[in-house]
Design a protein around this motif. Structure first.
Motif, PDB file in Angstrom:
ATOM      1  N   LEU A   2       0.824  -1.203   0.000  1.00  0.00           N
ATOM      2  CA  LEU A   2       0.000   0.000   0.000  1.00  0.00           C
ATOM      3  C   LEU A   2       0.861   1.258   0.000  1.00  0.00           C
ATOM      4  O   LEU A   2       0.489   2.279  -0.589  1.00  0.00           O
ATOM      5  CB  LEU A   2      -0.946   0.004   1.200  1.00  0.00           C
ATOM      6  CG  LEU A   2      -2.013  -1.092   1.234  1.00  0.00           C
ATOM      7  CD1 LEU A   2      -2.906  -0.944   2.450  1.00  0.00           C
ATOM      8  CD2 LEU A   2      -2.844  -1.107  -0.036  1.00  0.00           C
ATOM      9  N   LYS A   3       2.024   1.188   0.654  1.00  0.00           N
ATOM     10  CA  LYS A   3       2.925   2.335   0.726  1.00  0.00           C
ATOM     11  C   LYS A   3       3.356   2.789  -0.670  1.00  0.00           C
ATOM     12  O   LYS A   3       3.621   3.972  -0.891  1.00  0.00           O
ATOM     13  CB  LYS A   3       4.138   1.979   1.584  1.00  0.00           C
ATOM     14  CG  LYS A   3       4.908   3.179   2.061  1.00  0.00           C
ATOM     15  CD  LYS A   3       5.689   2.831   3.328  1.00  0.00           C
ATOM     16  CE  LYS A   3       6.441   4.014   3.872  1.00  0.00           C
ATOM     17  NZ  LYS A   3       5.638   5.168   4.189  1.00  0.00           N
ATOM     18  N   GLU A   4       3.379   1.850  -1.622  1.00  0.00           N
ATOM     19  CA  GLU A   4       3.765   2.185  -2.998  1.00  0.00           C
ATOM     20  C   GLU A   4       2.785   3.168  -3.642  1.00  0.00           C
ATOM     21  O   GLU A   4       3.122   3.815  -4.637  1.00  0.00           O
ATOM     22  CB  GLU A   4       3.843   0.918  -3.846  1.00  0.00           C
ATOM     23  CG  GLU A   4       4.940  -0.032  -3.413  1.00  0.00           C
ATOM     24  CD  GLU A   4       4.806  -1.419  -4.040  1.00  0.00           C
ATOM     25  OE1 GLU A   4       3.982  -1.598  -4.963  1.00  0.00           O
ATOM     26  OE2 GLU A   4       5.521  -2.330  -3.585  1.00  0.00           O
ATOM     27  N   GLU A   6       1.645   5.858  -2.180  1.00  0.00           N
ATOM     28  CA  GLU A   6       1.827   7.208  -1.623  1.00  0.00           C
ATOM     29  C   GLU A   6       2.234   8.256  -2.662  1.00  0.00           C
ATOM     30  O   GLU A   6       1.669   9.347  -2.665  1.00  0.00           O
ATOM     31  CB  GLU A   6       2.767   7.176  -0.422  1.00  0.00           C
ATOM     32  CG  GLU A   6       2.117   6.508   0.770  1.00  0.00           C
ATOM     33  CD  GLU A   6       2.991   6.482   2.026  1.00  0.00           C
ATOM     34  OE1 GLU A   6       4.094   7.064   2.020  1.00  0.00           O
ATOM     35  OE2 GLU A   6       2.550   5.868   3.022  1.00  0.00           O
ATOM     36  N   GLU A 134      -1.381  -1.793   7.977  1.00  0.00           N
ATOM     37  CA  GLU A 134      -0.923  -1.109   6.764  1.00  0.00           C
ATOM     38  C   GLU A 134      -2.035  -0.238   6.171  1.00  0.00           C
ATOM     39  O   GLU A 134      -1.778   0.886   5.709  1.00  0.00           O
ATOM     40  CB  GLU A 134      -0.444  -2.147   5.735  1.00  0.00           C
ATOM     41  CG  GLU A 134       0.272  -1.520   4.559  1.00  0.00           C
ATOM     42  CD  GLU A 134       0.728  -2.527   3.506  1.00  0.00           C
ATOM     43  OE1 GLU A 134       1.529  -2.131   2.651  1.00  0.00           O
ATOM     44  OE2 GLU A 134       0.265  -3.693   3.533  1.00  0.00           O
ATOM     45  N   ASP A 135      -3.276  -0.724   6.202  1.00  0.00           N
ATOM     46  CA  ASP A 135      -4.408   0.097   5.740  1.00  0.00           C
ATOM     47  C   ASP A 135      -4.539   1.347   6.610  1.00  0.00           C
ATOM     48  O   ASP A 135      -4.727   2.455   6.102  1.00  0.00           O
ATOM     49  CB  ASP A 135      -5.719  -0.702   5.807  1.00  0.00           C
ATOM     50  CG  ASP A 135      -5.768  -1.835   4.805  1.00  0.00           C
ATOM     51  OD1 ASP A 135      -5.927  -1.565   3.612  1.00  0.00           O
ATOM     52  OD2 ASP A 135      -5.637  -2.996   5.246  1.00  0.00           O
ATOM     53  N   GLU A 136      -4.455   1.169   7.916  1.00  0.00           N
ATOM     54  CA  GLU A 136      -4.566   2.312   8.832  1.00  0.00           C
ATOM     55  C   GLU A 136      -3.489   3.347   8.541  1.00  0.00           C
ATOM     56  O   GLU A 136      -3.765   4.544   8.493  1.00  0.00           O
ATOM     57  CB  GLU A 136      -4.466   1.864  10.290  1.00  0.00           C
ATOM     58  CG  GLU A 136      -5.729   1.216  10.803  1.00  0.00           C
ATOM     59  CD  GLU A 136      -5.680   1.030  12.313  1.00  0.00           C
ATOM     60  OE1 GLU A 136      -5.877   2.030  13.037  1.00  0.00           O
ATOM     61  OE2 GLU A 136      -5.429  -0.106  12.761  1.00  0.00           O
ATOM     62  N   ARG A 137      -2.238   2.889   8.351  1.00  0.00           N
ATOM     63  CA  ARG A 137      -1.131   3.823   8.088  1.00  0.00           C
ATOM     64  C   ARG A 137      -1.370   4.580   6.784  1.00  0.00           C
ATOM     65  O   ARG A 137      -1.139   5.792   6.707  1.00  0.00           O
ATOM     66  CB  ARG A 137       0.211   3.093   8.022  1.00  0.00           C
ATOM     67  CG  ARG A 137       0.667   2.370   9.278  1.00  0.00           C
ATOM     68  CD  ARG A 137       0.858   3.212  10.540  1.00  0.00           C
ATOM     69  NE  ARG A 137      -0.370   3.495  11.273  1.00  0.00           N
ATOM     70  CZ  ARG A 137      -0.991   2.662  12.121  1.00  0.00           C
ATOM     71  NH1 ARG A 137      -0.527   1.444  12.339  1.00  0.00           N
ATOM     72  NH2 ARG A 137      -2.087   3.044  12.749  1.00  0.00           N
ATOM     73  N   LEU A 138      -1.842   3.872   5.733  1.00  0.00           N
ATOM     74  CA  LEU A 138      -2.108   4.519   4.455  1.00  0.00           C
ATOM     75  C   LEU A 138      -3.183   5.597   4.611  1.00  0.00           C
ATOM     76  O   LEU A 138      -3.037   6.719   4.119  1.00  0.00           O
ATOM     77  CB  LEU A 138      -2.544   3.499   3.397  1.00  0.00           C
ATOM     78  CG  LEU A 138      -2.878   4.112   2.027  1.00  0.00           C
ATOM     79  CD1 LEU A 138      -1.623   4.663   1.347  1.00  0.00           C
ATOM     80  CD2 LEU A 138      -3.574   3.098   1.132  1.00  0.00           C
ATOM     81  N   GLU A 140      -4.097   7.158   7.330  1.00  0.00           N
ATOM     82  CA  GLU A 140      -3.562   8.261   8.141  1.00  0.00           C
ATOM     83  C   GLU A 140      -2.682   9.172   7.288  1.00  0.00           C
ATOM     84  O   GLU A 140      -2.747  10.398   7.390  1.00  0.00           O
ATOM     85  CB  GLU A 140      -2.772   7.721   9.336  1.00  0.00           C
ATOM     86  CG  GLU A 140      -3.665   7.086  10.390  1.00  0.00           C
ATOM     87  CD  GLU A 140      -2.900   6.248  11.404  1.00  0.00           C
ATOM     88  OE1 GLU A 140      -1.688   5.995  11.209  1.00  0.00           O
ATOM     89  OE2 GLU A 140      -3.524   5.832  12.400  1.00  0.00           O
ATOM     90  N   PHE A 141      -1.855   8.574   6.429  1.00  0.00           N
ATOM     91  CA  PHE A 141      -1.027   9.345   5.494  1.00  0.00           C
ATOM     92  C   PHE A 141      -1.924  10.221   4.613  1.00  0.00           C
ATOM     93  O   PHE A 141      -1.674  11.412   4.434  1.00  0.00           O
ATOM     94  CB  PHE A 141      -0.181   8.390   4.631  1.00  0.00           C
ATOM     95  CG  PHE A 141       0.473   9.056   3.437  1.00  0.00           C
ATOM     96  CD1 PHE A 141       1.632   9.781   3.588  1.00  0.00           C
ATOM     97  CD2 PHE A 141      -0.102   8.940   2.178  1.00  0.00           C
ATOM     98  CE1 PHE A 141       2.222  10.406   2.476  1.00  0.00           C
ATOM     99  CE2 PHE A 141       0.480   9.553   1.074  1.00  0.00           C
ATOM    100  CZ  PHE A 141       1.641  10.293   1.220  1.00  0.00           C
ATOM    101  N   LYS A 145      -2.220  14.409   4.379  1.00  0.00           N
ATOM    102  CA  LYS A 145      -2.086  15.165   3.142  1.00  0.00           C
ATOM    103  C   LYS A 145      -3.356  15.992   2.856  1.00  0.00           C
ATOM    104  O   LYS A 145      -3.266  17.142   2.450  1.00  0.00           O
ATOM    105  CB  LYS A 145      -1.835  14.223   1.963  1.00  0.00           C
ATOM    106  CG  LYS A 145      -0.558  13.415   2.020  1.00  0.00           C
ATOM    107  CD  LYS A 145       0.678  14.215   1.789  1.00  0.00           C
ATOM    108  CE  LYS A 145       0.831  14.664   0.360  1.00  0.00           C
ATOM    109  NZ  LYS A 145       2.030  15.514   0.167  1.00  0.00           N
TER     110      LYS A 145
END
Length: 150
Positions: A2-4, A6, A134-138, A140-141, A145
């Motif tokens: 998921l970080k990809e 961003e 990982e979903d939560e972090r995405l 939150e990111f 933004k």
């Protein structure tokens, strides 16, 4: 994985030539189209000074839930708690507002501007228990933004 996403997310949200609602709509569509377990993606925002949320841009099936009182449903609870809410099984939630019979799980992450909860991103999934840290972090990111463009 998921970080990809961003950089793509940042490119959409940082495009100052488009209105904010257009950028949020594009973001919702990107998430829905790219992440297999994101079947409905939308934003809810505080409706002026009222103790309720109003539906903003979204991607997915239309919903009747355009206004949600604070405290009602998962979204309404997050408006009060100011905390992420991951629901692995919506059937197990007493306070769940059913949007669709096919929804099995939901994640809601609050959106803060200058420390104030102004809204949230809401994801419904037709897959049982799909959401991870990982979903939560995405999300939150994303909300960090989005806060910069509101």
């Amino acid at each position: 994985m998921l970080k990809e996403l961003e950089p793509k997310i940042a490119a959409i949200l940082d495009n100052g030539t488009l209105p904010v609602d257009t950028r949020l709509q594009q973001l919702c569509q990107l998430l829905k189209d790219t992440i297999a377990h994101y079947d409905w993606v939308g934003f809810y925002f505080r409706n002026g000074n009222k103790e309720e949320l109003k539906l903003g841009p979204y991607a997915g099936a239309p919903t009747d839930h355009t206004i949600i009182p604070f405290g009602k449903g998962i979204c309404g609870q997050v408006a009060v708690s100011n905390e992420n809410f991951v629901v692995p099984d919506v059937q197990a939630q007493d306070n769940y507002i059913a949007c669709s019979i096919s929804v099995k799980a939901e994640i809601v992450v609050p959106l803060f501007v200058n420390g104030e909860n102004v809204g949230q991103i809401d994801i419904d999934s037709n897959t049982p228990d799909p959401f991870t840290a990982e979903d939560e972090r995405l999300l939150e990111f994303i909300n960090t933004k989005v806060a910069h463009i509101l």
